[in-house]
Design a protein around this motif. Sequence first.
Motif, short mmCIF file in Angstrom:
data_model
loop_
_atom_site.label_atom_id
_atom_site.label_comp_id
_atom_site.label_asym_id
_atom_site.label_seq_id
_atom_site.Cartn_x
_atom_site.Cartn_y
_atom_site.Cartn_z
N GLY A 156 5.73 -3.13 -3.07
CA GLY A 156 5.10 -1.87 -2.68
C GLY A 156 5.51 -0.69 -3.54
N VAL A 157 6.53 -0.87 -4.40
CA VAL A 157 6.92 0.18 -5.34
C VAL A 157 5.79 0.37 -6.36
N ARG A 158 5.60 1.59 -6.83
CA ARG A 158 4.59 1.84 -7.86
C ARG A 158 5.27 2.07 -9.20
N ARG A 159 4.80 1.32 -10.21
CA ARG A 159 5.31 1.43 -11.57
C ARG A 159 4.33 2.23 -12.43
N ILE A 160 4.89 3.16 -13.22
CA ILE A 160 4.10 3.94 -14.18
C ILE A 160 4.68 3.71 -15.56
N GLU A 178 0.63 0.71 -11.46
CA GLU A 178 0.39 -0.47 -10.63
C GLU A 178 1.39 -0.54 -9.48
N GLU A 179 0.94 -1.06 -8.34
CA GLU A 179 1.84 -1.36 -7.24
C GLU A 179 2.42 -2.75 -7.51
N ILE A 180 3.72 -2.90 -7.38
CA ILE A 180 4.36 -4.12 -7.84
C ILE A 180 4.73 -5.05 -6.68
N ASP A 181 5.09 -6.29 -7.05
CA ASP A 181 5.46 -7.31 -6.07
C ASP A 181 6.95 -7.21 -5.75
N GLU A 231 8.19 4.61 -8.47
CA GLU A 231 8.14 5.43 -7.27
C GLU A 231 8.21 4.54 -6.03
N THR A 232 8.84 5.01 -4.97
CA THR A 232 8.95 4.23 -3.74
C THR A 232 7.57 3.86 -3.20
N TYR A 233 6.64 4.80 -3.18
CA TYR A 233 5.23 4.58 -2.84
C TYR A 233 5.09 3.85 -1.50
N ASN A 234 4.60 2.59 -1.50
CA ASN A 234 4.39 1.83 -0.25
C ASN A 234 5.52 0.88 0.09
N CYS A 235 6.65 1.01 -0.60
CA CYS A 235 7.78 0.10 -0.35
C CYS A 235 8.52 0.54 0.91
N THR A 236 8.68 -0.37 1.85
CA THR A 236 9.37 -0.06 3.11
C THR A 236 10.70 -0.79 3.22
N THR A 237 11.00 -1.65 2.26
CA THR A 237 12.27 -2.39 2.30
C THR A 237 13.42 -1.48 1.84
N LYS A 238 14.61 -1.81 2.28
CA LYS A 238 15.81 -1.11 1.84
C LYS A 238 16.61 -2.05 0.94
N ASN A 239 17.68 -1.56 0.41
CA ASN A 239 18.54 -2.36 -0.46
C ASN A 239 17.78 -2.91 -1.67
N PHE A 291 5.32 -6.43 -19.49
CA PHE A 291 5.56 -6.99 -18.17
C PHE A 291 5.75 -8.50 -18.33
N PHE A 292 6.88 -9.02 -17.86
CA PHE A 292 7.16 -10.46 -17.97
C PHE A 292 6.70 -11.16 -16.70
#
Length: 292
Positions: A50-54, A60-63, A79-87, A125-126
Amino acid sequence: MDILKKVHREITPLSNEDSFLVFDRVKNEFDFPVHFHPEFELNFINNCKGVRRIVGDSMEEIDDIELVLVGPNLYHGWETYNCTTKNIHEVTIQFQENLFNEAFLSRSIMKPIKDMFRRSTHGIFFSKKTTKEIAPRILQVSKLDGIDYFLELMSILYDLANSRNQRLLSTNTFRKENYDNNDNIKKVYDYIQENHSAKITLAEMADLVNMSGVSFNRFIKKHTGKTFVEYLNDVRVGYAARWLIEKDLSISEIAFICGFNSIANFNRVFKKCKNRTPSQYREDFIGIKRVL
């Protein structure tokens, strides 16, 4: 992209004596602005769905896991964007563009790495398969020392260069023209790097490059996007950030060593640059290694 209007020129803590710097930390969010710097950067992120990479003109929103190589002076940020996980676990590896000179890169065994560096001006991107295979080695590299550390990072770069299903991210390179090729800006950069712990005045720097104070401030603003004082503070904060992680010195000792004349001014400038206090910044990192 509107976001690129606020691009930040980062001053990294990588010195001319270092080969690689590895930052290894766990965080709950991304709060550093989109930025660029003349160093290469290999960025591994885990637990980040859910993190967004620029990267350049790519957004793009990443996996949940990813690995990206960013070339010199290419805009990038997460950017944190839609990421809800911690750690969120992030490992950032930086190294200077001149670490491998042209003669070394022209050796036949280095051709894959040379070609990868050329492509990295677009950001690479790998694949998820490659990332998962290389992840255990990246997570262990900050625990190595000396030549083992250096050779393992070289080996990682070589294996990534030969990996399959790489993808270029940005259609443009977004390189900052003339930044590193300008003799005067290089002279200013080298002088500040060598004397950042001492008092440095605008008049002193203007004399160094045979300019008036007004012309020099216009010159530095054009090439760095910052006033002279802002640029000088960025360099000092870069060194302070490094020493907060590496050394057991107190925050006040680090402040004065880096050229700040008061702890209050240091705290204010550091928080403005890093969006956290020096003590918070020190706590953020779980480890760093460097090669001299």
